[in-house]
Design a protein around this motif. Sequence first.
Motif, PDB file in Angstrom:
ATOM      1  N   GLY A  45       0.638  -1.178  -0.203  1.00 32.93           N
ATOM      2  CA  GLY A  45       0.076   0.161  -0.099  1.00 32.93           C
ATOM      3  C   GLY A  45       0.856   1.349   0.074  1.00 32.93           C
ATOM      4  O   GLY A  45       1.868   1.248  -0.588  1.00 32.93           O
ATOM      5  N   SER A  53      -1.035   1.714  -4.982  1.00 31.45           N
ATOM      6  CA  SER A  53      -1.490   2.747  -4.051  1.00 31.45           C
ATOM      7  C   SER A  53      -0.630   3.453  -3.116  1.00 31.45           C
ATOM      8  O   SER A  53      -0.627   3.920  -2.324  1.00 31.45           O
ATOM      9  N   GLY A  56      -0.919   6.804  -1.217  1.00 32.33           N
ATOM     10  CA  GLY A  56      -2.458   6.816  -1.011  1.00 32.33           C
ATOM     11  C   GLY A  56      -3.218   7.303  -2.069  1.00 32.33           C
ATOM     12  O   GLY A  56      -4.292   7.664  -2.234  1.00 32.33           O
ATOM     13  N   ARG A  58      -5.588   7.083  -4.682  1.00 34.25           N
ATOM     14  CA  ARG A  58      -7.251   6.472  -5.153  1.00 34.25           C
ATOM     15  C   ARG A  58      -7.416   7.040  -6.632  1.00 34.25           C
ATOM     16  O   ARG A  58      -7.765   7.996  -6.775  1.00 34.25           O
ATOM     17  N   GLU A  63      -9.635   1.542  -6.227  1.00 35.77           N
ATOM     18  CA  GLU A  63     -10.793   1.653  -5.509  1.00 35.77           C
ATOM     19  C   GLU A  63     -10.897   0.343  -4.702  1.00 35.77           C
ATOM     20  O   GLU A  63     -11.349   0.629  -3.417  1.00 35.77           O
ATOM     21  N   TYR A  66      -9.159  -0.217  -1.131  1.00 36.46           N
ATOM     22  CA  TYR A  66      -9.615   0.634  -0.272  1.00 36.46           C
ATOM     23  C   TYR A  66     -10.781  -0.235   0.692  1.00 36.46           C
ATOM     24  O   TYR A  66     -10.913   0.318   1.809  1.00 36.46           O
ATOM     25  N   GLY A  92      -9.615   0.882   4.276  1.00 39.38           N
ATOM     26  CA  GLY A  92      -8.715   2.113   4.068  1.00 39.38           C
ATOM     27  C   GLY A  92      -7.554   2.013   3.778  1.00 39.38           C
ATOM     28  O   GLY A  92      -6.839   2.940   3.842  1.00 39.38           O
ATOM     29  N   LYS A  93      -6.734   0.747   4.221  1.00 38.33           N
ATOM     30  CA  LYS A  93      -5.483   0.550   3.852  1.00 38.33           C
ATOM     31  C   LYS A  93      -5.243  -0.374   2.889  1.00 38.33           C
ATOM     32  O   LYS A  93      -5.336  -1.530   2.836  1.00 38.33           O
ATOM     33  N   PRO A  94      -4.832   0.230   1.332  1.00 39.03           N
ATOM     34  CA  PRO A  94      -5.228  -0.467   0.088  1.00 39.03           C
ATOM     35  C   PRO A  94      -3.857  -1.383  -0.051  1.00 39.03           C
ATOM     36  O   PRO A  94      -2.602  -0.775  -0.566  1.00 39.03           O
TER      37      PRO A  94
END
Length: 200
Positions: A45, A53, A56, A58, A63, A66, A92-94
């Motif tokens: 991530g 990712s 962050g 996005r 998508e 996430y 929320g942590k890809p």
Amino acid sequence: MNNIKQLFNKETLELANNLLGMELVHDTEYGEIAGKIVEVEAYKGPEDKAAHSFGGRRTTRTEVMYGEPGHVYMFLIYGMHHCFNVVSGPIGKPEAVLVRALEPTSGIDQMLLNRYGEKPKYTKTHHKNLTNGPGKLCRALGLNMGHYGLPINQSEIQLRPYENIKESDITVGPRVNIDYAEEHVNLPWRFSIRGNPYVS
């Protein structure tokens, strides 16, 4: 594993190791097409320069990472080869684990049709080359962008126990084809079953 759902609630590197020896199954109109996972890579991530990712990022492409772990993340490389990944990490942590190679277990005739357009005369070379790479295994199993976002084990894509792999039988090394990842190139986040001929 008593409860397959518990598989996805693991830290990404642990999940990557635990996927080795599991069977990846695509339930198709032609029947099951499946293979034992023999090689994977972990992508961690936002802090991993090799990850889609990283930082962050996005986008429509990333998508699904996430969301909840245990979903399918598909992407294309070179605009033509599909790659199958298991979404990992908390919401929320890809993060994700790329499946790099399989050992065929069922539906081999259909794999041959998917890969070569017709069933060639059976040879060890055809068999070995069916699924020894991420793009090859996706073509063999009929996996494509239409499977993006599917919940694993609640759809036509399934993971199920097949063979227990001992820690001593797992090899660890750097990921491949990530020259852009600077100092993260040599992170030891590629795992494979020692001596398996289907490792890419």
